[in-house]
Scaffold this motif. Structure first.
Motif, PDB file in Angstrom:
ATOM      1  N   PRO B 249       0.810  -1.232   0.000  1.00 52.20           N
ATOM      2  CA  PRO B 249       0.000   0.000   0.000  1.00 52.20           C
ATOM      3  C   PRO B 249       0.836   1.271   0.000  1.00 52.20           C
ATOM      4  O   PRO B 249       0.402   2.301  -0.510  1.00 52.20           O
ATOM      5  CB  PRO B 249      -0.795  -0.102   1.298  1.00 52.20           C
ATOM      6  N   LEU B 250       2.040   1.193   0.533  1.00 54.57           N
ATOM      7  CA  LEU B 250       2.876   2.395   0.589  1.00 54.57           C
ATOM      8  C   LEU B 250       3.394   2.791  -0.786  1.00 54.57           C
ATOM      9  O   LEU B 250       3.713   3.948  -1.028  1.00 54.57           O
ATOM     10  CB  LEU B 250       4.082   2.159   1.498  1.00 54.57           C
ATOM     11  N   ASN B 251       3.514   1.829  -1.669  1.00 55.31           N
ATOM     12  CA  ASN B 251       4.214   2.098  -2.921  1.00 55.31           C
ATOM     13  C   ASN B 251       3.454   1.730  -4.185  1.00 55.31           C
ATOM     14  O   ASN B 251       3.842   2.146  -5.275  1.00 55.31           O
ATOM     15  CB  ASN B 251       5.565   1.380  -2.911  1.00 55.31           C
ATOM     16  N   ASP B 252       2.406   0.951  -4.061  1.00 54.93           N
ATOM     17  CA  ASP B 252       1.636   0.619  -5.254  1.00 54.93           C
ATOM     18  C   ASP B 252       1.019   1.889  -5.821  1.00 54.93           C
ATOM     19  O   ASP B 252       0.744   2.839  -5.088  1.00 54.93           O
ATOM     20  CB  ASP B 252       0.521  -0.387  -4.920  1.00 54.93           C
ATOM     21  N   GLY B 253       0.801   1.889  -7.111  1.00 58.30           N
ATOM     22  CA  GLY B 253       0.208   3.080  -7.715  1.00 58.30           C
ATOM     23  C   GLY B 253      -0.138   2.824  -9.160  1.00 58.30           C
ATOM     24  O   GLY B 253      -0.417   1.685  -9.554  1.00 58.30           O
ATOM     25  N   ILE B 254      -0.086   3.878  -9.938  1.00 62.11           N
ATOM     26  CA  ILE B 254      -0.611   3.839 -11.300  1.00 62.11           C
ATOM     27  C   ILE B 254       0.455   4.323 -12.275  1.00 62.11           C
ATOM     28  O   ILE B 254       1.145   5.300 -12.013  1.00 62.11           O
ATOM     29  CB  ILE B 254      -1.807   4.819 -11.435  1.00 62.11           C
ATOM     30  N   ALA B 255       0.561   3.627 -13.419  1.00 56.07           N
ATOM     31  CA  ALA B 255       1.360   4.117 -14.537  1.00 56.07           C
ATOM     32  C   ALA B 255       0.420   4.384 -15.707  1.00 56.07           C
ATOM     33  O   ALA B 255      -0.636   3.761 -15.818  1.00 56.07           O
ATOM     34  CB  ALA B 255       2.419   3.094 -14.938  1.00 56.07           C
ATOM     35  N   ILE B 256       0.820   5.293 -16.554  1.00 56.36           N
ATOM     36  CA  ILE B 256       0.023   5.607 -17.754  1.00 56.36           C
ATOM     37  C   ILE B 256       0.871   5.312 -18.986  1.00 56.36           C
ATOM     38  O   ILE B 256       2.006   5.773 -19.092  1.00 56.36           O
ATOM     39  CB  ILE B 256      -0.389   7.097 -17.783  1.00 56.36           C
ATOM     40  N   LEU B 257       0.301   4.536 -19.903  1.00 53.11           N
ATOM     41  CA  LEU B 257       0.970   4.246 -21.176  1.00 53.11           C
ATOM     42  C   LEU B 257       0.088   4.762 -22.301  1.00 53.11           C
ATOM     43  O   LEU B 257      -1.142   4.773 -22.176  1.00 53.11           O
ATOM     44  CB  LEU B 257       1.224   2.751 -21.332  1.00 53.11           C
ATOM     45  N   VAL B 258       0.687   5.155 -23.398  1.00 51.12           N
ATOM     46  CA  VAL B 258      -0.101   5.787 -24.467  1.00 51.12           C
ATOM     47  C   VAL B 258       0.335   5.325 -25.859  1.00 51.12           C
ATOM     48  O   VAL B 258       1.453   4.834 -26.061  1.00 51.12           O
ATOM     49  CB  VAL B 258       0.015   7.330 -24.422  1.00 51.12           C
ATOM     50  N   GLY B 259      -0.574   5.507 -26.802  1.00 54.92           N
ATOM     51  CA  GLY B 259      -0.199   5.415 -28.212  1.00 54.92           C
ATOM     52  C   GLY B 259      -0.334   4.047 -28.856  1.00 54.92           C
ATOM     53  O   GLY B 259       0.093   3.874 -29.983  1.00 54.92           O
ATOM     54  N   PHE B 278       4.591   6.761 -12.685  1.00 53.95           N
ATOM     55  CA  PHE B 278       3.961   6.558 -11.379  1.00 53.95           C
ATOM     56  C   PHE B 278       3.056   7.715 -11.000  1.00 53.95           C
ATOM     57  O   PHE B 278       3.439   8.884 -11.084  1.00 53.95           O
ATOM     58  CB  PHE B 278       5.029   6.405 -10.284  1.00 53.95           C
ATOM     59  N   LEU B 279       1.847   7.347 -10.572  1.00 52.59           N
ATOM     60  CA  LEU B 279       0.933   8.311  -9.954  1.00 52.59           C
ATOM     61  C   LEU B 279       0.402   7.646  -8.692  1.00 52.59           C
ATOM     62  O   LEU B 279       0.248   6.425  -8.632  1.00 52.59           O
ATOM     63  CB  LEU B 279      -0.233   8.636 -10.904  1.00 52.59           C
ATOM     64  N   PRO B 280       0.115   8.435  -7.685  1.00 54.20           N
ATOM     65  CA  PRO B 280      -0.279   7.815  -6.402  1.00 54.20           C
ATOM     66  C   PRO B 280      -1.695   7.246  -6.444  1.00 54.20           C
ATOM     67  O   PRO B 280      -2.524   7.637  -7.253  1.00 54.20           O
ATOM     68  CB  PRO B 280      -0.180   8.968  -5.418  1.00 54.20           C
ATOM     69  N   ASN B 281      -1.906   6.336  -5.541  1.00 52.38           N
ATOM     70  CA  ASN B 281      -3.174   5.615  -5.448  1.00 52.38           C
ATOM     71  C   ASN B 281      -4.156   6.400  -4.594  1.00 52.38           C
ATOM     72  O   ASN B 281      -4.564   5.941  -3.526  1.00 52.38           O
ATOM     73  CB  ASN B 281      -2.882   4.259  -4.790  1.00 52.38           C
ATOM     74  N   ASN B 282      -4.569   7.555  -5.068  1.00 49.36           N
ATOM     75  CA  ASN B 282      -5.428   8.387  -4.227  1.00 49.36           C
ATOM     76  C   ASN B 282      -6.908   8.073  -4.397  1.00 49.36           C
ATOM     77  O   ASN B 282      -7.646   8.811  -5.039  1.00 49.36           O
ATOM     78  CB  ASN B 282      -5.146   9.874  -4.476  1.00 49.36           C
ATOM     79  N   ALA B 283      -7.330   6.952  -3.798  1.00 49.28           N
ATOM     80  CA  ALA B 283      -8.745   6.628  -3.748  1.00 49.28           C
ATOM     81  C   ALA B 283      -9.444   7.724  -2.921  1.00 49.28           C
ATOM     82  O   ALA B 283      -8.819   8.318  -2.049  1.00 49.28           O
ATOM     83  CB  ALA B 283      -8.911   5.258  -3.094  1.00 49.28           C
TER      84      ALA B 283
ATOM     85  N   GLU D 392      13.427   5.975  -4.294  1.00 50.15           N
ATOM     86  CA  GLU D 392      12.176   6.370  -4.947  1.00 50.15           C
ATOM     87  C   GLU D 392      10.949   5.722  -4.315  1.00 50.15           C
ATOM     88  O   GLU D 392       9.832   6.025  -4.690  1.00 50.15           O
ATOM     89  CB  GLU D 392      12.241   6.014  -6.442  1.00 50.15           C
ATOM     90  N   VAL D 393      11.191   4.785  -3.446  1.00 47.06           N
ATOM     91  CA  VAL D 393      10.061   4.119  -2.795  1.00 47.06           C
ATOM     92  C   VAL D 393      10.170   4.301  -1.288  1.00 47.06           C
ATOM     93  O   VAL D 393      11.218   4.674  -0.755  1.00 47.06           O
ATOM     94  CB  VAL D 393      10.023   2.611  -3.149  1.00 47.06           C
ATOM     95  N   ILE D 394       9.051   4.049  -0.645  1.00 41.10           N
ATOM     96  CA  ILE D 394       8.989   4.202   0.812  1.00 41.10           C
ATOM     97  C   ILE D 394       9.236   2.842   1.442  1.00 41.10           C
ATOM     98  O   ILE D 394       8.582   1.853   1.096  1.00 41.10           O
ATOM     99  CB  ILE D 394       7.598   4.716   1.230  1.00 41.10           C
ATOM    100  N   LYS D 395      10.177   2.792   2.344  1.00 42.14           N
ATOM    101  CA  LYS D 395      10.423   1.530   3.043  1.00 42.14           C
ATOM    102  C   LYS D 395       9.409   1.378   4.165  1.00 42.14           C
ATOM    103  O   LYS D 395       9.068   2.353   4.841  1.00 42.14           O
ATOM    104  CB  LYS D 395      11.840   1.541   3.636  1.00 42.14           C
TER     105      LYS D 395
END
Lengths: 401, 353, 353, 401
Positions: B249-259, B278-283, D392-395
């Motif tokens: 949960p501390l580091n999972d998030g979102i990437a965006i790919l295009v094209g 990377f973009l944060p998981n801001n639910a 780049e990541v949080i431990k």
């Protein structure tokens, strides 16, 4: 059970797009498992973390596939989703339904499960989302009695899918629905009793627009095409031109091989057939005036898959043109040879495309008895690392005979 | 005992009469307005299709409501598309406008045809997957709310826009070939529960599962160890072995790919490529994701030529301009370092400043 | 004791005066006739360059003859090009025609500029290499004899033509990025002399040298063994270990690759790609090779648009047409199966019949 | 020695192209080793097989490179080429010679060796082809006294080479000859005492036409370019147009980014500077009218090599623009960082490009301290397999602090 607050999910009831949260809440009114599901999902939103345990093996009698075990990782907190398994129901080809059938699906799923479903999962199945272990067999029995069957899962054939094809599309170059239905019935055992290195997918698209993403998402992509020339209705070309369509700019100049010529005087469009690569662009822009040719069939391509493990592959050409008429014997014979080779040589979790990457197209083509043709490659190899076969070189002991 | 291996229901029995009668004999189609198509057969028969967006994850009330509409206007026939849209199949032209009126009154979005965004193909996410890095339905809802006008109009975009979302690096669904792919990603190596590994996992299989050979045996613990700098967090080991927890949960998030795209029209199909690592998981509404997607869509809409899909636009202007014009920073993350990296490197002096 | 690490002679001391005076101040150049260039400086000074083909492998008589010519017409200055051409540097315009006349009389070929074939870059072959699959100088001589008119004329070809030749799969020289590459190839696995391996080779190095992991230890023989179906005959092991003989007179031969280039002009540089997997080693004049090269050159010359290099022509018409028009059979050999094979596969339905 | 017949080689004296066989025969008149060489070559032609043994280690005092040992595999039959070693002599930058120097080369080689040479080897050295072991040091001493030195060989820096650059080309965007000469002198130790994983090559081209094939044949390719705009001389454009040049067709339509516009009325050519990728096409076709810009320098690219082992690579961009002025400190600093990283991480016979392939551009860029820019790639990665760095990541343990 006390009513649990879901302030985060509530935010997803706002806005104009239909809300799955609203659907969840309506379903929860009738089904306690959905109440727990909503609460657990709210917890996931708070914690940014899923709460489903790694699946256990569950299923129905006689099947090794079609059911995905799913268990909450906080069963004491969410007892109604302690077991919350998925069933994959093989949808009819092209996803056409009459309401009688669809209502029956609803009734059955209301009786046996959460009442939540996906229409459809990304592979094309009806996904029945959430029921208990002891409901699996009764659910299957009910669906089976109603004429439905399970879809694929695990290391077997996944449920094939097809674009709407000749049912509603003038561009279908073969009967996608019939091939899909025919092959799905033919390969019930391969779907329901997984026994391969990994999954295998078929997708059937009627033309190169590839509305079911066959090239990206199936191990064997079957994409409609034609062997002869575009059919051009010059009257309709004139109508387009007269209605202000910039045929030179929007059609001819975007033709990837510059195979089209527009005569702006006579308002006629001509194609140099040998240069056309059947990309559909002119047809897409001028649907009333340009149509695929008459000698129709499909291009067969192999290897499409998503990124895991050795990168995403797009399928590549292995048969430039195959006419497809029932009972599809030529296609089925080829499939049998492909599966046999893959089954013999594939490692665990190695898709057919990855196996060909590892052992080489030469070995693959020899094994499945397909002739090499330049349509298989964008470009030939740049390295000289050719594997010569034993019968292509002279052995020293032969030479001295 | 129930029958097995029955196969799917016969599609032929569920086709509307106008389709049965004109099967394989369609001549052309046209878009009457956003979400409304007319197909005309060689015999002159016509079929009207009304396309509606759906959240894919639906309850029975919604399905029955769709059935009610199909009964009222469509002689009881409807279909679904590979992008989770619902299509109401109207054979009586007189029913089209009343149906559209009722859909409007119910707030059901009609659109997704022509130069519009279609529905977002997506995976399960937190609602039902065991390895998600994020939710899928929630992000899809947030993004489609934000891009709603691009669904219900077909004259705001240069070309069609296909967005897909997958909740982890497995990239289930067609996200790898989409105009825009929204992708849940893990960013940290698996956390190994050594007490469980030998009990629930087959160690050689786990070792073999790692595409970068980052997993080695750890005989002392009767377990495995991970060479962290080799791990790129694909989670394949976790799929093989539940004792190697990959969610973080501390580091999972979102990437965006295009094209990317799948159609062969004009240009060959191609993969989506990394735009935002990377973009944060801001639910619950992922504002960073909706804003990023909107920025890309609107930059494309403003800059592309008519008919140019996202990838064609980028191909024309070059990736260096894509990053300029969207204002997205280019980082070392964007440079491929997996098996087929070399063919993605710029092996020419032909580039733009 | 002689000095070490002196480095190369000072290039500045060997530049002709017209160059010293106009260094960095050249304005433009033009081709006066095949093999004759005129460079004009901002000051208005002119330099005339006469380009002559050479066999690269020369004796002192030839070099001294070139010096005589340079002394007579060029104030004693000449240079060589990266393609083994000799360039006589004439600062006095009046010397151009007499020099050309003398070259003609001596039978020295003037050309290689503009839309012509330049000299063939090549390696040593049987004359001085220890791993050759064929000779280099001999094939070059045979091919240049056959294509002689394309060297001495600049109006017979659509664009420039760069041919290169390497005598084994190491592909020494720029053959991998040539319009036409002529390549010696081995086709059989190394023959291991087990009695020698442990004496003259370091076994772990030999094993590590194999790019396809085809070499394994053979402890019984204190040697190594080769998994024959994994071997693609690169000869890297032989370079590491003389006890693994790779030359095989029965099977060594020639492959032809086409369509590469190094210039960034218009399109990016690219590799030559396999056209003909095997031609026999028919010394002394390799008729199959000269005929194959001529066929490719003439098909291109007839079919390409003005200015289109070999690779641009193929890219426009497609490889399927290349094989059609040249009459060269397409085989399984043409399909890549090495590391970067996947990006060469046709992942679109867009192809020609 | 009896005169040996060479019917096969004789065939190669026919035809209009200068014959190396004729040169061999003329050399043989003065040198017995060439007589044996011809005879052995004739045997190779008959047998289709080389007759040189795998090299032994030979050299001159103080050097580990520059000499390639070569021995006949039939020394009894060909005693005069039992030893027939090669010396590589580092040529002057740009291969410009005065005849005095070149005649001196001839005289020295006549005294010490076979009298055969390559002008030049593919890497750019003068290749002195064939002498005996005991002549190596005397040969070197003579050449050294005459101002020459050995070139590179083995796992060290190979002799750098350069196009003719500003000496004779109006397109040179930096002084290729000076950079080549300067760096060659700077790195004498790296050339003459090989101590790296494998070879390393520099090639210097003054413009993107890349006449020395820098992008294909050097580990570090230095290719001239400019940071500003094409310079167009409209008078000369008019002259071209008036002389019948099809500027629209041959120039504008072939511009890869369609950055050029030709006004056929005024006969003026315009460039949209931001779209130009400096490919040289318009300059090549209109050399009197179009020139590179004024803000000149070079693009640095890395990794170029031939096929062995992990496929041929073309160099790729690592520094889009670097001004190049003596003493080239920025360039040398970067080279030092690149070599240090390669030396530390490279495996035996692993070129720098292959090492970067194995360890990734991210690691390379961090190690040599270069900023990532989109000019480095044709396209970004398609897979999501990003390696995240520790910072780049949080431990987990930091988060709970």
């Amino acid at each position: 059970m006390t009513e649990r607050k879901t302030p985060m999910l509530d935010e997803l009831e706002k806005g104009p797009w239909p809300s799955f949260v609203t659907d969840l809440k309506r379903a929860a009114e009738k089904n306690d498992s959905v109440k727990d599901l909503i609460a657990q999902l709210e917890q996931s939103y708070e914690e940014k973390k899923g709460h489903w345990k790694h699946g256990g093996i569950v299923g129905v009698r006689g099947y090794g596939a079609g059911v995905i075990g799913r268990y909450s990782d906080e069963p004491e907190k969410y007892p109604n989703i302690a077991e919350f398994h998925t069933l994959r129901i093989n949808s009819p080809a092209g996803w056409f339904y009459d309401t009688k059938t669809l209502r029956n699906v609803c009734d059955m799923w209301e009786e046996h499960g959460s009442g939540l479903l996906n229409l459809h999962g990304t592979t094309g199945d009806i996904i029945l989302l959430g029921t208990k272990t002891n409901e699996l067999q009764p659910t299957f029995d009910a669906f089976s009695d109603a004429g439905f069957d399970l879809g694929g899962s695990g290391s077997g054939l996944r449920s094939p899918s097809a674009c709407c094809g000749p049912a509603r599309c003038e561009w279908a170059c073969y009967d996608t629905l019939d091939v899909c239905d025919n092959l799905t019935h033919e390969y019930q055992d391969e779907m329901h009793r997984p026994m391969w290195p990994y999954k295998f997918k078929f997708k059937f698209s009627g033309c190169p627009n590839d509305c079911v993403a066959s090239i990206a998402r199936s191990d064997l992509s079957v994409i409609g095409t034609w062997r002869d020339t575009l059919r051009i209705n010059q009257e309709e070309i004139k109508n387009y031109a007269n209605s202000g369509m910039d045929i030179q700019g929007r059609v001819c100049e975007k033709c990837p091989t510059k195979a089209l010529t527009f005569n702006s005087e006579t308002k006629e469009l001509f194609v140099k057939a040998e240069d056309c690569t059947r990309c559909m662009h002119c047809i897409n822009v001028l649907p009333k005036a340009v149509r695929p040719g008459k000698e129709k069939g499909a291009t067969l391509m192999i290897g499409g898959k998503s990124t895991i493990l050795r990168s995403a592959f797009l399928s590549w050409v292995i048969v430039p043109f195959m006419p497809l008429e029932a009972p599809y014997t030529e296609l089925k014979d080829l499939i049998a040879r492909i599966w046999e080779w893959w089954d013999e040589h594939g490692k665990t979790r190695e898709r057919i495309g990855e196996l060909i990457y590892r052992l080489g197209m030469g070995n693959f083509l020899r094994a499945v008895d397909l002739p090499p043709v330049p349509q298989m490659v964008k470009e030939p190899r740049a390295n000289p690392y050719i594997f010569w076969q034993a019968d292509e070189v002279i052995k020293a002991d032969e030479a001295t005979k | 005992m129930s029958r097995t291996d029955l196969g799917p229901p016969d599609y032929k029995e569920m086709l509307p009469p106008v389709i049965k009668e004109n099967y394989g004999q369609w001549l052309y189609h046209e878009y009457l307005k956003p979400g409304v198509m007319k197909h005309v057969s060689e015999k002159g028969d016509a079929l009207y299709t009304i396309r509606i967006g759906s959240p894919r994850l639906v309850g029975l009330d919604t399905v029955r409501e769709l059935c009610d509409l199909a009964d009222k206007y469509c002689d009881g026939y409807l279909r679904f598309t590979s992008r989770h849209n619902v299509e109401l199949l109207v054979s009586n032209e007189a029913n089209v406008d009343p149906l559209l009126a009722e859909l409007k009154q119910k707030g059901m979005p009609v659109g997704g045809t022509g130069n519009s965004i279609s529905n977002i193909v997506h995976t399960q996410g937190w609602i039902h997957c065991h390895t998600p890095a994020t939710d899928a339905s929630g992000i899809v809802k947030a993004v489609m709310d934000d891009l709603y006008d691009y669904f219900t109009h077909d004259d705001l975009l240069p070309a069609r826009l296909r967005v897909a979302m997958a909740c982890c690096l497995n990239m289930c669904g067609a996200v790898h070939c989409s105009d825009i792919a929204i992708l849940g990603i893990h960013r940290t190596p698996p956390r190994i529960d050594h007490t469980k590994v030998s009990k629930v996992c087959e160690i050689p299989t786990v070792i073999a599962s790692c595409p970068t050979a980052a997993i080695k045996p750890d005989p002392k613990n009767k377990s495995v160890k991970v060479t962290e700098e080799k791990c790129m967090y694909c989670g394949n080991c976790y799929t093989m072995c539940p004792a190697m927890e990959i969610m973080d949960p501390l580091n999972d998030g979102i990437a965006i790919l295009v094209g990317g795209k799948v159609s062969n029209s004009r240009t060959a199909p191609g993969f989506s490529r990394l735009a935002i690592p990377f973009l944060p998981n801001n639910a619950p509404r992922w504002p960073e994701v909706t804003e990023a997607v909107r920025n890309i869509v609107e930059t494309w809409a403003k800059d592309a030529k008519k008919g140019e899909r996202m990838g064609e636009w980028i191909s024309r202007i070059g990736w260096e301009r894509f990053f300029d014009r969207t204002g997205i920073p280019f980082t070392d993350k964007h440079i491929d370092d997996y098996i087929f990296s070399i063919p993605t490197f710029r092996t020419t002096t032909n580039f733009k400043w």
